[in-house]
Design an enzyme around this catalytic site. Structure first.
Site, mmCIF file in Angstrom:
data_model
loop_
_atom_site.group_PDB
_atom_site.id
_atom_site.type_symbol
_atom_site.label_atom_id
_atom_site.label_comp_id
_atom_site.label_asym_id
_atom_site.label_seq_id
_atom_site.Cartn_x
_atom_site.Cartn_y
_atom_site.Cartn_z
ATOM 1 N N GLU A 169 0.368 -7.485 5.971
ATOM 2 C CA GLU A 169 -0.082 -6.918 4.584
ATOM 3 C C GLU A 169 -0.935 -7.923 3.789
ATOM 4 O OE1 GLU A 169 2.854 -4.450 2.902
ATOM 5 O OE2 GLU A 169 3.129 -3.317 4.684
ATOM 6 N N GLU A 282 3.639 1.388 13.121
ATOM 7 C CA GLU A 282 4.529 2.016 12.434
ATOM 8 C C GLU A 282 4.232 3.608 11.831
ATOM 9 O OE1 GLU A 282 4.998 -0.300 8.549
ATOM 10 O OE2 GLU A 282 5.053 -1.926 9.747
HETATM 11 O O1 G3I Z 1 20.215 -4.340 2.193
HETATM 12 C C1 G3I Z 1 20.311 -3.831 0.737
HETATM 13 C C2 G3I Z 1 21.457 -3.442 0.273
HETATM 14 O O2 G3I Z 1 22.340 -4.575 0.184
HETATM 15 C C3 G3I Z 1 21.425 -2.976 -1.072
HETATM 16 O O3 G3I Z 1 22.576 -2.435 -1.394
HETATM 17 C C4 G3I Z 1 20.434 -1.756 -1.246
HETATM 18 C C5 G3I Z 1 20.147 -1.203 -2.595
HETATM 19 O O4 G3I Z 1 19.034 -0.451 -2.670
HETATM 20 O O5 G3I Z 1 19.254 -2.253 -0.793
HETATM 21 C C6 G3I Z 1 19.125 -2.633 0.533
HETATM 22 O O6 G3I Z 1 17.836 -3.029 0.797
HETATM 23 C C7 G3I Z 1 16.899 -2.193 1.207
HETATM 24 C C8 G3I Z 1 16.505 -2.218 2.525
HETATM 25 O O7 G3I Z 1 15.342 -1.601 3.001
HETATM 26 C C9 G3I Z 1 17.540 -2.087 3.722
HETATM 27 O O8 G3I Z 1 17.830 -0.751 3.571
HETATM 28 C C10 G3I Z 1 15.882 -2.267 0.297
HETATM 29 O O9 G3I Z 1 16.409 -1.752 -1.269
HETATM 30 C C11 G3I Z 1 14.720 -1.393 0.661
HETATM 31 O O10 G3I Z 1 13.429 -1.601 -0.437
HETATM 32 C C12 G3I Z 1 14.206 -1.668 1.852
HETATM 33 O O11 G3I Z 1 13.112 -0.862 2.263
HETATM 34 C C13 G3I Z 1 12.380 -1.302 3.381
HETATM 35 C C14 G3I Z 1 10.993 -1.634 2.841
HETATM 36 O O12 G3I Z 1 10.306 -1.797 4.126
HETATM 37 C C15 G3I Z 1 11.022 -3.116 2.403
HETATM 38 O O13 G3I Z 1 11.490 -4.017 3.057
HETATM 39 C C16 G3I Z 1 12.344 -0.054 4.259
HETATM 40 O O14 G3I Z 1 13.446 0.277 4.779
HETATM 41 C C17 G3I Z 1 11.436 -0.147 5.387
HETATM 42 O O15 G3I Z 1 11.253 1.067 6.169
HETATM 43 C C18 G3I Z 1 10.032 -0.689 4.798
HETATM 44 O O16 G3I Z 1 9.250 -0.980 6.018
HETATM 45 C C19 G3I Z 1 7.914 -1.104 5.772
HETATM 46 C C20 G3I Z 1 7.599 -2.409 6.722
HETATM 47 O O17 G3I Z 1 8.317 -3.313 6.758
HETATM 48 C C21 G3I Z 1 6.226 -2.959 6.660
HETATM 49 N N1 G3I Z 1 5.138 -1.654 6.260
HETATM 50 C C22 G3I Z 1 5.614 -0.702 5.280
HETATM 51 C C23 G3I Z 1 7.017 0.052 5.805
HETATM 52 C C24 G3I Z 1 7.320 1.052 4.892
HETATM 53 O O18 G3I Z 1 7.479 0.431 3.497
#
Ligand code: G3I
Length: 373
Positions: A169, A282
């Site tokens: 991205e 994805e």
């Molecule tokens: O691990 C922490 C946890 O410790 C904490 O308590 C909790 C509180 O909300 O957050 C947890 O982290 C989360 C993480 O996922 C793991 O579950 C983040 O808040 C959350 O923002 C994160 O979201 C991920 C996002 O990428 C950002 O990394 C989504 O699961 C994941 O599906 C999404 O995937 C992305 C691809 O990497 C790139 N393309 C877009 C796609 C969808 O957004």
């Protein structure tokens, strides 16, 4: 505009639902509902393999190692897996001095034990640096920090990851920066040369891994500016000698968005002309714009999936498809892009209880009709 929703079993689409879908603008007048035999339950991975393609899915360590149904669903259909978050910078380097590959290593072992291909996601992404990197990334040492991270991560998995999303991205035309790069300090300072350096670092760290650039929103009519920006970016990256093997098209689709098959076909062939492989990395289909009726949503989501995949698989440079999860149960969309009516989205091949939905059959049908590689 061709819109063949092919061979779904009639039990998944009755006439009323079909007409509703047609009325919703997804199915054009030329649509024909095939009364062909119900397709077999042959797993997606086998259907893909028959055509020289690979089907894979994103996995999350939580349910993968605690929920048998989830693990069974992955093992039944997928030949390739990619960790949803476990290889990202934040979880793998929580502090400057500490690396933590526990969950990513478990997933890598799971892939090896079950003879699954493993994708790595992702080494360089503006959205995921851990909090401790903030000041450094904005300083003169920012590019070195990002490059060191990419090197360490990819080296850690050397020989275990078949393909990396090296950079994710990086294009954001709305940021109004040179070369349409995202407004992020390492890109602002190093431009495309810095991104080429990321690919060189990745190649050094694992000479046998395929190296991909991964990005989103290139599918719909109103995304022409992103298609142009990404094409020109990939062209420049190649001309600078960056060792890039492929373009990952995320494919976070939106049911009911305006999709022009010819425009997309042309875009794919322009990417292919650059000598790049293409993988949909994805896939999921958001139903935020659809009415609540579940049957209707499932029908439209499946029709959209089929239409999209038919175009995709017709491009010879396409090597496979990865869905962003197998089951609606753990989709990021529920939090990432919630429906206004708070209903759960029906965005992936299996429902919350791991039952196959019309989307599963649409993917199966698209593989069945794909030309062989
Ligand atoms: O691990 C922490 C946890 O410790 C904490 O308590 C909790 C509180 O909300 O957050 C947890 O982290 C989360 C993480 O996922 C793991 O579950 C983040 O808040 C959350 O923002 C994160 O979201 C991920 C996002 O990428 C950002 O990394 C989504 O699961 C994941 O599906 C999404 O995937 C992305 C691809 O990497 C790139 N393309 C877009 C796609 C969808 O957004």
């Amino acid at each position: 505009m061709r819109n063949n929703i092919g061979q779904w079993p009639t039990k998944h689409i009755d006439r009323r639902t079909f007409l509703l879908a047609a009325g919703a603008g997804i199915a054009a007048a030329s649509v024909q509902v095939s009364r062909a035999d119900e397709p077999s339950e042959t797993p997606l991975r086998q259907r893909a393999e028959k055509k020289g393609l690979v089907f894979g899915t994103e996995v999350n360590a939580g349910p993968l190692f605690s929920l048998k149904q989830y693990q069974d669903a992955v093992l039944r259909d997928a030949a390739m897996i990619v960790p949803e978050n476990e290889m990202k910078w934040r979880p793998t380097q929580p502090t400057a001095r500490q690396s933590n590959y526990f969950n990513a290593d478990r997933i890598a072992k799971f892939a090896k034990d079950n003879m699954l291909l493993l994708r790595g996601h992702t080494a360089v992404w503006h959205q995921n640096p851990p909090a401790w990197t903030k000041d450094i990334i904005g300083s003169d040492d920012g590019q070195t920090l990002v490059l060191d991270h990419a090197r360490e991560l990819i080296n850690h998995f050397r020989g275990r990851v078949m393909e990396w999303d090296v950079v994710n991205e990086a294009i954001a035309p709305e940021d109004d920066m040179p070369d349409n790069l995202r407004n992020w300090a390492p890109y602002n300072k190093g431009g495309i040369d810095f991104i080429a350096d990321c690919f060189h670092a990745a190649r050094e760290a694992d000479p046998n891994a395929n190296l991909y650039y991964n990005d989103y929103s290139v599918y719909y009519q109103n995304q022409g500016h992103r298609r142009d920006a990404i094409l020109s970016f990939l062209e420049k990256l190649k001309s600078k000698g960056a060792p890039i093997d492929g373009f990952g098209i995320q494919s976070h689709l939106i049911a009911n968005a305006e999709f022009d098959e010819n425009v997309y076909r042309r875009f794919l062939s322009e990417v292919a002309d650059l000598g790049l492989k293409i993988r949909a990395t994805e896939l999921d289909v958001s139903d935020v714009r659809l009415e609540p009726d579940i049957k209707l949503r499932d029908t439209i989501v499946a029709a959209h999936t089929k239409q999209y995949l038919d175009v995709l698989f017709n491009e010879p440079a396409v090597v496979g498809l990865v869905t962003w999860g197998m089951t609606d149960r753990f989709s990021w969309l529920h939090k990432g892009w919630p429906r206004k009516d708070h209903l759960r989205q029906r965005c992936l091949p299996l429902d919350d209880n791991f039952a196959k939905k019309p989307m599963w059959y649409a993917i199966a049908d698209a593989f069945d009709h794909a030309p062989s590689r």
